[in-house]
Design an enzyme around this catalytic site. Structure first.
Site, mmCIF file in Angstrom:
data_model
loop_
_atom_site.group_PDB
_atom_site.id
_atom_site.type_symbol
_atom_site.label_atom_id
_atom_site.label_comp_id
_atom_site.label_asym_id
_atom_site.label_seq_id
_atom_site.Cartn_x
_atom_site.Cartn_y
_atom_site.Cartn_z
ATOM 1 N N LYS A 35 0.841 -1.206 0.000
ATOM 2 C CA LYS A 35 0.000 0.000 0.000
ATOM 3 C C LYS A 35 0.871 1.251 0.000
ATOM 4 C CE LYS A 35 -4.532 -0.765 1.887
ATOM 5 N NZ LYS A 35 -5.413 -0.817 3.008
ATOM 6 N N GLU A 147 -15.451 8.723 12.911
ATOM 7 C CA GLU A 147 -15.497 9.125 11.505
ATOM 8 C C GLU A 147 -16.862 8.741 10.917
ATOM 9 O OE1 GLU A 147 -13.357 10.838 9.450
ATOM 10 O OE2 GLU A 147 -15.216 10.650 8.302
ATOM 11 N N LYS A 200 -21.096 7.294 17.466
ATOM 12 C CA LYS A 200 -20.732 6.586 16.231
ATOM 13 C C LYS A 200 -21.600 5.352 16.014
ATOM 14 C CE LYS A 200 -18.819 5.111 12.632
ATOM 15 N NZ LYS A 200 -19.098 5.733 11.359
ATOM 16 N N CYS A 256 -18.988 -1.668 7.498
ATOM 17 C CA CYS A 256 -19.388 -1.053 8.769
ATOM 18 C C CYS A 256 -20.769 -1.412 9.317
ATOM 19 C CB CYS A 256 -19.196 0.447 8.665
ATOM 20 S SG CYS A 256 -17.424 0.801 8.552
ATOM 21 N N LYS A 259 -20.904 -4.984 10.758
ATOM 22 C CA LYS A 259 -20.110 -5.229 11.989
ATOM 23 C C LYS A 259 -20.550 -4.314 13.129
ATOM 24 C CE LYS A 259 -15.934 -2.372 11.438
ATOM 25 N NZ LYS A 259 -16.258 -1.297 12.364
ATOM 26 N N LYS A 316 -21.877 -1.224 -2.867
ATOM 27 C CA LYS A 316 -22.584 -0.010 -3.300
ATOM 28 C C LYS A 316 -21.781 0.569 -4.467
ATOM 29 C CE LYS A 316 -21.708 3.848 -0.870
ATOM 30 N NZ LYS A 316 -21.527 4.779 0.245
HETATM 31 P P1 NAD Z 1 -9.105 -0.333 5.998
HETATM 32 O O1 NAD Z 1 -9.027 -1.798 6.210
HETATM 33 O O2 NAD Z 1 -9.466 0.215 4.669
HETATM 34 O O3 NAD Z 1 -7.695 0.337 6.393
HETATM 35 C C1 NAD Z 1 -7.038 0.123 7.591
HETATM 36 C C2 NAD Z 1 -5.525 0.130 7.356
HETATM 37 O O4 NAD Z 1 -4.854 0.022 8.609
HETATM 38 C C3 NAD Z 1 -5.010 -1.025 6.504
HETATM 39 O O5 NAD Z 1 -4.331 -0.508 5.378
HETATM 40 C C4 NAD Z 1 -4.075 -1.789 7.445
HETATM 41 O O6 NAD Z 1 -2.952 -2.346 6.770
HETATM 42 C C5 NAD Z 1 -3.650 -0.696 8.398
HETATM 43 N N1 NAD Z 1 -3.105 -1.146 9.685
HETATM 44 C C6 NAD Z 1 -3.425 -2.233 10.418
HETATM 45 N N2 NAD Z 1 -2.694 -2.249 11.551
HETATM 46 C C7 NAD Z 1 -1.915 -1.144 11.552
HETATM 47 C C8 NAD Z 1 -0.958 -0.607 12.443
HETATM 48 N N3 NAD Z 1 -0.666 -1.195 13.605
HETATM 49 N N4 NAD Z 1 -0.345 0.542 12.105
HETATM 50 C C9 NAD Z 1 -0.614 1.162 10.937
HETATM 51 N N5 NAD Z 1 -1.522 0.703 10.035
HETATM 52 C C10 NAD Z 1 -2.160 -0.435 10.356
HETATM 53 O O7 NAD Z 1 -10.093 0.211 7.123
HETATM 54 P P2 NAD Z 1 -11.086 1.469 7.047
HETATM 55 O O8 NAD Z 1 -12.250 1.107 6.196
HETATM 56 O O9 NAD Z 1 -10.318 2.686 6.751
HETATM 57 O O10 NAD Z 1 -11.624 1.482 8.557
HETATM 58 C C11 NAD Z 1 -10.780 1.855 9.640
HETATM 59 C C12 NAD Z 1 -11.657 2.103 10.841
HETATM 60 O O11 NAD Z 1 -12.536 3.203 10.589
HETATM 61 C C13 NAD Z 1 -12.565 0.946 11.254
HETATM 62 O O12 NAD Z 1 -12.702 0.949 12.658
HETATM 63 C C14 NAD Z 1 -13.896 1.296 10.615
HETATM 64 O O13 NAD Z 1 -14.992 0.740 11.314
HETATM 65 C C15 NAD Z 1 -13.906 2.812 10.751
HETATM 66 N N6 NAD Z 1 -14.703 3.511 9.720
HETATM 67 C C16 NAD Z 1 -14.657 3.109 8.426
HETATM 68 C C17 NAD Z 1 -15.394 3.806 7.465
HETATM 69 C C18 NAD Z 1 -15.428 3.378 6.009
HETATM 70 O O14 NAD Z 1 -16.265 3.900 5.265
HETATM 71 N N7 NAD Z 1 -14.603 2.458 5.553
HETATM 72 C C19 NAD Z 1 -16.132 4.944 7.846
HETATM 73 C C20 NAD Z 1 -16.136 5.333 9.195
HETATM 74 C C21 NAD Z 1 -15.409 4.607 10.122
HETATM 75 C C1 UGA Z 2 -21.779 3.934 6.287
HETATM 76 C C2 UGA Z 2 -22.318 5.264 6.825
HETATM 77 O O1 UGA Z 2 -23.168 5.853 5.844
HETATM 78 C C3 UGA Z 2 -21.193 6.228 7.164
HETATM 79 O O2 UGA Z 2 -21.728 7.418 7.758
HETATM 80 C C4 UGA Z 2 -20.240 5.551 8.147
HETATM 81 O O3 UGA Z 2 -19.152 6.390 8.441
HETATM 82 C C5 UGA Z 2 -19.736 4.263 7.542
HETATM 83 O O4 UGA Z 2 -20.865 3.400 7.240
HETATM 84 C C6 UGA Z 2 -18.838 3.521 8.461
HETATM 85 O O5 UGA Z 2 -18.948 3.621 9.656
HETATM 86 O O6 UGA Z 2 -18.016 2.841 7.890
HETATM 87 P P1 UGA Z 2 -20.940 3.065 3.920
HETATM 88 O O7 UGA Z 2 -21.005 1.706 4.526
HETATM 89 O O8 UGA Z 2 -19.724 3.443 3.159
HETATM 90 O O9 UGA Z 2 -21.128 4.189 5.054
HETATM 91 O O10 UGA Z 2 -22.129 3.235 2.894
HETATM 92 P P2 UGA Z 2 -23.673 3.672 2.907
HETATM 93 O O11 UGA Z 2 -23.861 4.589 1.774
HETATM 94 O O12 UGA Z 2 -24.163 4.120 4.215
HETATM 95 O O13 UGA Z 2 -24.365 2.304 2.511
HETATM 96 C C7 UGA Z 2 -24.349 1.166 3.362
HETATM 97 C C8 UGA Z 2 -25.228 0.089 2.751
HETATM 98 O O14 UGA Z 2 -26.599 0.489 2.794
HETATM 99 C C9 UGA Z 2 -24.915 -0.208 1.283
HETATM 100 O O15 UGA Z 2 -24.964 -1.598 1.072
HETATM 101 C C10 UGA Z 2 -26.035 0.486 0.522
HETATM 102 O O16 UGA Z 2 -26.334 -0.143 -0.698
HETATM 103 C C11 UGA Z 2 -27.190 0.348 1.503
HETATM 104 N N1 UGA Z 2 -28.227 1.401 1.331
HETATM 105 C C12 UGA Z 2 -27.963 2.692 1.626
HETATM 106 C C13 UGA Z 2 -29.484 1.023 0.907
HETATM 107 O O17 UGA Z 2 -29.748 -0.186 0.659
HETATM 108 N N2 UGA Z 2 -30.459 1.987 0.780
HETATM 109 C C14 UGA Z 2 -30.237 3.291 1.074
HETATM 110 O O18 UGA Z 2 -31.188 4.105 0.975
HETATM 111 C C15 UGA Z 2 -28.953 3.660 1.496
#
Ligand code: NAD
Ligand code: UGA
Length: 440
Positions: A35, A147, A200, A256, A259, A316
């Site tokens: 990465k 976030e 959150k 998200c 989980k 999505k």
């Molecule tokens: P991700 O898997 O895309 O990225 C996480 C990264 O952390 C990976 O690249 C991994 O290699 C790295 N990592 C693991 N251990 C590490 C360490 N010790 N030091 C440095 N890097 C390390 O995960 P993400 O989707 O960005 O999610 C991260 C967190 O944010 C989760 O708790 C998730 O629930 C939360 N979150 C995700 C989203 C989203 O839309 N994906 C939105 C809001 C919150």
């Molecule tokens: C979601 C939240 O929207 C973010 O605010 C949050 O930060 C994030 O989770 C997280 O904690 O990771 P995300 O999972 O990226 O974001 O996508 P969404 O757009 O919320 O969609 C989630 C799922 O719901 C998708 O499978 C989407 O297809 C479905 N969805 C969404 C529907 O079926 N109908 C809708 O009207 C909206």
């Protein structure tokens, strides 16, 4: 102020680029050397709308590294954006978080503020504070800064958030996090750490609950002859309900909602409390995820040997992320039943073939996926699908049965098209095709 972000994933990388675009000094650390190498060469390690261009513009202001000493030794604040995946029992796995904290203690020379952006169970900040206190009293303080970005719209969500939440136990810690965000134009909610952590989960789980609710209403609409699109509009126009997250479909996926619903349910149980609404949300979603398979069985008792086209793999549009994608549940069931599955997705096919080799045949175009197919299932509402002509299903398919799990088309666009079109929560059209087929 020097900021280090641990984790170059969806949250870490996007946050780092956005903070850098505001003129802050950012280092991004990841344990995944592939990465980091890609990022150093200006390549985004995953697909996210607008990310390539954003990276091109701001990458030269960011240090990308795999070296924890370089990342932590002089930093003022560390934002933790590492994964917190689901454990078998539904609780959150915090091992990545503690690994990162162990390295911070080891390499930080003067102490710093730990800003937890990863989604963590309520009370985690308190445990981390104790962890740091036991190793180096007084040098580290822990803030919660959950976030809310969504994939596909991550950059705009981060630059123009609906709100920023800061949870801290001391004014100085909250003030430091506030400094980072002071140029953002939105409401900043400052509270204690446990409330921030709870915000959150409560936000994600409320959205998931709303989705399971509309999905159940959609299923009932099909039974009683109502139209869910109008029902969504009719209820969503009430500002107390709101129009968003009322699009019915094949259930929520992604890294998200699945989980985070399970983690909050687990946390409540741990405290001897049953979160009944979230339990129901999870159950409804499990069954909605396989709804398209069940619908396919309405038209073919046995799918063995039939060719099934699946349009859309990502959970999505706008992302190549397959985590918890409903498409995978459906494809697995189709494959178990012996169907020949062909899949198409504009960006997620590579991930799919790498992660599930041999499960289905990947196609480059929609035409290729549906050619001579016996049924087509739409799993993701990509623009390419929405603009695909209804008549072309009739032209290319052996039996033009289209089951649309995302209501990509108005039902009327299939009237007279020679296609049997069945969607979510709306009337099916073209069912005379079946009568003709049975007669033949
Ligand atoms: P991700 O898997 O895309 O990225 C996480 C990264 O952390 C990976 O690249 C991994 O290699 C790295 N990592 C693991 N251990 C590490 C360490 N010790 N030091 C440095 N890097 C390390 O995960 P993400 O989707 O960005 O999610 C991260 C967190 O944010 C989760 O708790 C998730 O629930 C939360 N979150 C995700 C989203 C989203 O839309 N994906 C939105 C809001 C919150
Ligand atoms: C979601 C939240 O929207 C973010 O605010 C949050 O930060 C994030 O989770 C997280 O904690 O990771 P995300 O999972 O990226 O974001 O996508 P969404 O757009 O919320 O969609 C989630 C799922 O719901 C998708 O499978 C989407 O297809 C479905 N969805 C969404 C529907 O079926 N109908 C809708 O009207 C909206």
């Amino acid at each position: 102020m020097k900021i280090t972000i641990a984790g170059a994933g969806y949250v870490g990388l996007v946050t780092g680029l956005c903070l850098s675009s505001k003129g802050l000094s950012v280092t991004i650390l990841d344990v995944d050397s592939n990465k980091i190498e890609m990022l150093q060469n200006g390549k985004a390690p995953f697909h996210e709308n607008g990310l390539d261009e954003f990276l091109e513009t701001y990458r030269s202001n960011i240090t990308f590294t795999t070296d924890p000493e370089e990342a932590y030794q002089h930093t003022d604040a560390v934002m933790l954006a590492v994964p917190t995946p689901e454990k078998k029992d539904g609780s959150a796995n915090l091992e990545y978080l503690y690994d990162a904290c162990g390295q911070i203690v080891k390499y930080s020379k003067k102490g710093c503020t730990i800003i937890v952006k990863s989604t963590v169970p309520v009370g985690t900040g308190d445990k981390l504070e104790r962890f740091f206190f036991n190793k180096a009293p007084g040098l580290f303080h822990v803030a919660s800064n959950p976030e809310f970005l969504a994939q596909g719209t991550a950059i705009q969500d981060t630059l123009s958030p609906a709100r920023i939440v800061i949870g801290a136990q001391e004014r100085t810690t909250a003030q430091l996090v506030w400094e980072i965000y002071k140029s953002f134009d939105c409401e900043i909610v400052v509270t204690n750490r446990r409330s921030a952590e709870m915000i959150k989960y409560a936000a994600n789980d409320f959205l998931a609950l709303k989705l399971s609710y509309i999905n159940e209403i959609a299923n009932l609409c099909e039974i009683v002859g109502a139209d869910v699109e109008t029902v969504s509009l009719g209820i969503g126009l009430d500002p107390r309900i709101g129009r968003q997250y009322l699009r019915p479909g094949t259930g929520y996926g992604g890294s998200c909602f699945p989980k985070d619903t399970k983690a909050l349910h687990w946390l409540a149980r741990y405290h001897d409390y049953e979160l009944k609404t979230i339990k129901a949300t999870i159950e409804v979603n499990e069954s909605q995820k396989v709804r398209l398979f069940k619908k396919a069985k309405k038209y073919y008792e046995n799918l063995s040997g039939l060719t099934v086209a699946v349009l859309g793999l990502a959970f999505k549009p706008g992302t190549d992320d397959l985590r918890e994608a409903p498409s995978l549940d459906v494809i697995n069931l189709l494959a178990e039943e012996g169907a020949n599955v062909r899949v198409w997705d504009p960006v997620a096919t590579d991930n799919f073939t790498k992660q599930h080799p041999g499960l289905a045949t990947a196609c480059q175009t929609i035409d290729e996926a549906i050619k001579d197919a016996d049924i087509c299932l739409i799993m993701t509402e990509w623009d390419e699908v929405k603009s695909y002509a209804p008549e072309d299903y009739a032209r290319f398919m052996e039996t033009p049965i289209v089951i649309d799990g995302r209501n990509c088309y108005p039902v009327t666009s299939f009237v007279g098209s020679g296609v049997l079109y069945d969607s979510i929560g709306r009337r099916a059209v073209g069912t005379e095709l079946l009568e003709k087929k049975e007669a033949a």
